[in-house]
Design a protein around this motif. Structure first.
Motif, PDB file in Angstrom:
ATOM      1  N   ALA A 158      29.854  91.105 -12.676  1.00  0.00           N
ATOM      2  CA  ALA A 158      31.271  91.483 -12.624  1.00  0.00           C
ATOM      3  C   ALA A 158      31.986  90.799 -11.466  1.00  0.00           C
ATOM      4  O   ALA A 158      33.119  90.328 -11.626  1.00  0.00           O
ATOM      5  N   ALA A 159      31.335  90.717 -10.322  1.00  0.00           N
ATOM      6  CA  ALA A 159      31.954  90.069  -9.159  1.00  0.00           C
ATOM      7  C   ALA A 159      32.146  88.583  -9.392  1.00  0.00           C
ATOM      8  O   ALA A 159      33.188  88.015  -9.059  1.00  0.00           O
ATOM      9  N   LEU A 160      31.136  87.936  -9.987  1.00  0.00           N
ATOM     10  CA  LEU A 160      31.233  86.506 -10.282  1.00  0.00           C
ATOM     11  C   LEU A 160      32.360  86.228 -11.270  1.00  0.00           C
ATOM     12  O   LEU A 160      33.195  85.342 -11.049  1.00  0.00           O
ATOM     13  N   LEU A 161      32.409  86.998 -12.345  1.00  0.00           N
ATOM     14  CA  LEU A 161      33.445  86.780 -13.358  1.00  0.00           C
ATOM     15  C   LEU A 161      34.841  87.079 -12.807  1.00  0.00           C
ATOM     16  O   LEU A 161      35.807  86.409 -13.169  1.00  0.00           O
ATOM     17  N   GLU A 162      34.934  88.047 -11.898  1.00  0.00           N
ATOM     18  CA  GLU A 162      36.225  88.350 -11.275  1.00  0.00           C
ATOM     19  C   GLU A 162      36.687  87.176 -10.406  1.00  0.00           C
ATOM     20  O   GLU A 162      37.859  86.785 -10.457  1.00  0.00           O
ATOM     21  N   LYS A 163      35.763  86.601  -9.621  1.00  0.00           N
ATOM     22  CA  LYS A 163      36.113  85.436  -8.794  1.00  0.00           C
ATOM     23  C   LYS A 163      36.595  84.284  -9.668  1.00  0.00           C
ATOM     24  O   LYS A 163      37.600  83.645  -9.372  1.00  0.00           O
ATOM     25  N   ILE A 164      35.881  84.033 -10.760  1.00  0.00           N
ATOM     26  CA  ILE A 164      36.251  82.938 -11.653  1.00  0.00           C
ATOM     27  C   ILE A 164      37.601  83.217 -12.302  1.00  0.00           C
ATOM     28  O   ILE A 164      38.449  82.324 -12.398  1.00  0.00           O
ATOM     29  N   SER A 165      37.823  84.445 -12.698  1.00  0.00           N
ATOM     30  CA  SER A 165      39.110  84.816 -13.294  1.00  0.00           C
ATOM     31  C   SER A 165      40.261  84.605 -12.309  1.00  0.00           C
ATOM     32  O   SER A 165      41.340  84.138 -12.686  1.00  0.00           O
ATOM     33  N   ASN A 166      40.019  84.906 -11.040  1.00  0.00           N
ATOM     34  CA  ASN A 166      41.046  84.687 -10.018  1.00  0.00           C
ATOM     35  C   ASN A 166      41.295  83.200  -9.775  1.00  0.00           C
ATOM     36  O   ASN A 166      42.422  82.794  -9.491  1.00  0.00           O
ATOM     37  N   LEU A 167      40.243  82.390  -9.884  1.00  0.00           N
ATOM     38  CA  LEU A 167      40.378  80.950  -9.664  1.00  0.00           C
ATOM     39  C   LEU A 167      41.008  80.244 -10.866  1.00  0.00           C
ATOM     40  O   LEU A 167      41.645  79.205 -10.720  1.00  0.00           O
ATOM     41  N   PHE A 168      40.777  80.796 -12.061  1.00  0.00           N
ATOM     42  CA  PHE A 168      41.289  80.213 -13.298  1.00  0.00           C
ATOM     43  C   PHE A 168      42.072  81.283 -14.061  1.00  0.00           C
ATOM     44  O   PHE A 168      41.618  81.761 -15.107  1.00  0.00           O
ATOM     45  N   TYR A 195      33.655  68.077 -12.889  1.00  0.00           N
ATOM     46  CA  TYR A 195      33.415  69.517 -12.995  1.00  0.00           C
ATOM     47  C   TYR A 195      34.674  70.295 -12.653  1.00  0.00           C
ATOM     48  O   TYR A 195      35.440  69.910 -11.779  1.00  0.00           O
ATOM     49  N   ASP A 196      34.848  71.406 -13.354  1.00  0.00           N
ATOM     50  CA  ASP A 196      35.952  72.317 -13.072  1.00  0.00           C
ATOM     51  C   ASP A 196      35.541  73.357 -12.034  1.00  0.00           C
ATOM     52  O   ASP A 196      36.356  73.810 -11.239  1.00  0.00           O
ATOM     53  N   LEU A 197      34.257  73.743 -12.088  1.00  0.00           N
ATOM     54  CA  LEU A 197      33.736  74.785 -11.222  1.00  0.00           C
ATOM     55  C   LEU A 197      32.370  74.370 -10.692  1.00  0.00           C
ATOM     56  O   LEU A 197      31.546  73.854 -11.444  1.00  0.00           O
ATOM     57  N   VAL A 198      32.158  74.613  -9.396  1.00  0.00           N
ATOM     58  CA  VAL A 198      30.867  74.330  -8.767  1.00  0.00           C
ATOM     59  C   VAL A 198      30.477  75.556  -7.945  1.00  0.00           C
ATOM     60  O   VAL A 198      31.287  76.057  -7.164  1.00  0.00           O
ATOM     61  N   THR A 199      29.248  76.047  -8.147  1.00  0.00           N
ATOM     62  CA  THR A 199      28.718  77.086  -7.272  1.00  0.00           C
ATOM     63  C   THR A 199      27.656  76.435  -6.397  1.00  0.00           C
ATOM     64  O   THR A 199      26.853  75.639  -6.881  1.00  0.00           O
ATOM     65  N   ILE A 200      27.672  76.761  -5.116  1.00  0.00           N
ATOM     66  CA  ILE A 200      26.790  76.094  -4.168  1.00  0.00           C
ATOM     67  C   ILE A 200      26.122  77.122  -3.256  1.00  0.00           C
ATOM     68  O   ILE A 200      26.808  77.920  -2.605  1.00  0.00           O
ATOM     69  N   ILE A 248      32.666  77.779  -5.408  1.00  0.00           N
ATOM     70  CA  ILE A 248      32.257  79.109  -4.968  1.00  0.00           C
ATOM     71  C   ILE A 248      30.957  78.970  -4.185  1.00  0.00           C
ATOM     72  O   ILE A 248      29.971  78.450  -4.708  1.00  0.00           O
ATOM     73  N   MET A 249      30.963  79.438  -2.941  1.00  0.00           N
ATOM     74  CA  MET A 249      29.748  79.473  -2.137  1.00  0.00           C
ATOM     75  C   MET A 249      28.996  80.739  -2.526  1.00  0.00           C
ATOM     76  O   MET A 249      29.563  81.831  -2.494  1.00  0.00           O
ATOM     77  N   VAL A 250      27.734  80.575  -2.912  1.00  0.00           N
ATOM     78  CA  VAL A 250      26.887  81.698  -3.297  1.00  0.00           C
ATOM     79  C   VAL A 250      25.686  81.685  -2.358  1.00  0.00           C
ATOM     80  O   VAL A 250      24.914  80.730  -2.357  1.00  0.00           O
ATOM     81  N   TYR A 291      33.717  83.084  -2.153  1.00  0.00           N
ATOM     82  CA  TYR A 291      32.439  83.304  -1.497  1.00  0.00           C
ATOM     83  C   TYR A 291      31.796  84.536  -2.112  1.00  0.00           C
ATOM     84  O   TYR A 291      32.449  85.570  -2.247  1.00  0.00           O
ATOM     85  N   LEU A 292      30.532  84.431  -2.512  1.00  0.00           N
ATOM     86  CA  LEU A 292      29.786  85.565  -3.046  1.00  0.00           C
ATOM     87  C   LEU A 292      28.458  85.695  -2.319  1.00  0.00           C
ATOM     88  O   LEU A 292      27.790  84.698  -2.057  1.00  0.00           O
ATOM     89  N   VAL A 293      28.082  86.931  -2.021  1.00  0.00           N
ATOM     90  CA  VAL A 293      26.810  87.198  -1.351  1.00  0.00           C
ATOM     91  C   VAL A 293      25.782  87.608  -2.397  1.00  0.00           C
ATOM     92  O   VAL A 293      26.075  88.402  -3.295  1.00  0.00           O
TER      93      VAL A 293
END
Length: 132
Positions: free
Chosen positions: A115-125, A50-55, A86-88, A107-109
């Motif tokens: 928008a917040a999720l896509l921004e985090k992913i954009s920053n990571l990739f 996996y490239d990305l894991v949300t947990i 990403i910890m969700v 980390y996302l609450v």
């Protein structure tokens, strides 16, 4: 991009999947640490990690922090590039954030905003620099 979404709340899991499926790619899902570990190990054994894991931090059989540690150990043992994690979670207390940030990339609450999720992913990739 290969994505694994882990959450024991069906609504939260479906919401994440819908947000990412339309914008990033197909997702595998898991509702427990056991199921997530099986999928994670299978992906490594098939040479398709996996490239990305949300947990989610609270799972019925293991904490999200323990799962993060387990995945990191599996990646190190198999000498593969670590996935972005990403910890969700619904936890917004400072101690949870500090603990989670030492094992994950973001980390996302909950409730998670698209928008917040896509921004985090954009920053990571970040996009590849295409300048010649």
């Amino acid at each position: 991009m290969r994505i694994l979404l882990i959450d024991d709340e069906p609504v939260a899991l479906t919401k994440l999947e819908l947000m990412l499926k339309k914008n990033i790619g197909d997702c595998d899902t898991a509702v427990s640490g056991i199921e997530a570990t099986e999928q994670f190990v299978k992906a490594i054994s098939e040479n398709r990690p996996y490239d990305l894991v949300t947990i989610d931090i609270d799972l019925p059989d293991v904490t999200g922090l323990d799962l993060l540690k387990r995945f990191s150990a599996l990646e190190a043992k198999n000498r593969i590039t670590p996935s972005k994690k990403i910890m969700v979670t619904a936890h917004s207390k400072a101690d949870y954030v500090v603990k989670a940030r030492s094992y994950c990339d973001a980390y996302l609450v909950k409730p998670v905003r698209k928008a917040a999720l896509l921004e985090k992913i954009s920053n990571l990739f970040p996009p590849e620099n295409t300048e010649a």
